[in-house]
Scaffold this active site. Structure first.
Site, mmCIF file in Angstrom:
data_model
loop_
_atom_site.group_PDB
_atom_site.id
_atom_site.type_symbol
_atom_site.label_atom_id
_atom_site.label_comp_id
_atom_site.label_asym_id
_atom_site.label_seq_id
_atom_site.Cartn_x
_atom_site.Cartn_y
_atom_site.Cartn_z
ATOM 1 C CD GLU A 185 -7.495 -25.938 48.769
ATOM 2 O OE1 GLU A 185 -7.729 -27.013 49.352
ATOM 3 O OE2 GLU A 185 -7.754 -24.837 49.263
ATOM 4 C CD1 TRP A 220 -7.085 -16.879 54.323
ATOM 5 C CD2 TRP A 220 -5.032 -16.007 54.490
ATOM 6 N NE1 TRP A 220 -7.214 -15.509 54.302
ATOM 7 C CE2 TRP A 220 -5.975 -14.956 54.407
ATOM 8 C CE3 TRP A 220 -3.673 -15.698 54.593
ATOM 9 C CZ2 TRP A 220 -5.590 -13.602 54.417
ATOM 10 C CZ3 TRP A 220 -3.303 -14.365 54.612
ATOM 11 C CH2 TRP A 220 -4.232 -13.330 54.521
ATOM 12 C CD GLU A 221 -10.044 -20.109 60.070
ATOM 13 O OE1 GLU A 221 -11.010 -20.320 59.306
ATOM 14 O OE2 GLU A 221 -9.411 -21.012 60.614
#
Length: 244
Positions: free
Chosen positions: A82, A132-133
């Site tokens: 993040e 990352w989906e």
């Protein structure tokens, strides 16, 4: 979990030949391959989707996969999670026109991109980011656009989106981003290489190791927001109707 392939959409400045790219790719592929279920089994086994009475399907959630990837990337591989995108709102927009006056115009930027899922910086200074989906297909487009803009502005040298294969997608939360639905847009993202001095944009495709219909393997847990919450509500309604 299985690494299927990495598609390099553009490679300006020959980043692909660098030792840094090789090591970074090996790093996140190791993190992908560390994801197993049941935990400790050494491979990712997921339940096949199952159609309930009516049209609703029971599928696997995606939060477990990302949480396992997160743990490996941060604790074992040393990536930051993040991380903010250092793109200023006051960066210059390209010249545009207003209609019908045809006046030159530059729309002010009034929103931020939000952080990348994972970032790292090599000893030589190469900056890499990974998304990352876990969202729907529109989330995949947003991630790719964000990575491409960061490459064009020189904030990154390497940008990667990780998505499920079409086969894995079939057994995950409905409408999750996947390579099948992105395939028609690859040429567009390839075209964004213009103006990139040094940068590599890639999509990595992942997949389960095995499928099963055994009731001894639980479905991967579903998350608590977005499409996941909507799907749980539908399932609850179907189960309630079925019990009457």
């Amino acid at each position: 979990m299985k690494w299927v392939r990495t598609i390099v959409l553009f490679n300006e400045g020959d980043v692909i030949s660098s030792n840094e790219w090789k090591k970074l790719h090996e790093s996140y592929v190791r993190a992908i391959q560390s994801i197993d279920y049941p935990e400790g089994s050494g491979s990712l086994t997921i339940r096949k989707k199952f159609q309930l009475p009516g049209k609703q399907w029971k599928r696997n959630g995606v939060s477990y996969l990302k949480s396992r990837f997160l743990k490996s990337m941060t604790t074992t591989e040393g990536w930051d999670a993040e991380s903010d995108v250092p793109l200023d709102k006051d960066r210059q927009q390209p010249p545009m026109l207003l209609y019908p006056s045809l006046e030159a115009y530059q729309e002010p930027i009034t929103s931020n991109f939000g952080g990348f899922d994972f970032m790292t910086k090599t000893v030589s200074g190469i900056r890499a980011a990974i998304e990352w989906e876990t969202g729907n297909i529109s989330s995949s487009h947003r991630s790719m656009n964000k990575l491409a803009i960061a490459l064009r502005t020189g904030v990154l040298e390497i940008g990667v989106l990780i998505v499920p294969s079409r086969d894995l997608y079939e057994h995950l939360t409905d409408r999750i981003g996947n390579i099948g639905e992105l395939s028609g847009y690859l040429a567009m993202w390839n075209g964004l290489k213009e103006g990139v001095k040094r940068g590599l944009l890639a999509i990595t495709v992942v997949e389960h190791d095995q499928l099963t219909d055994s009731i001894e393997i639980n479905y991967l847990p579903v998350g608590k927001d977005g499409r996941a919450r909507e799907g749980r509500a539908k399932l609850a309604k179907k189960d309630s109707t079925h019990l009457k």
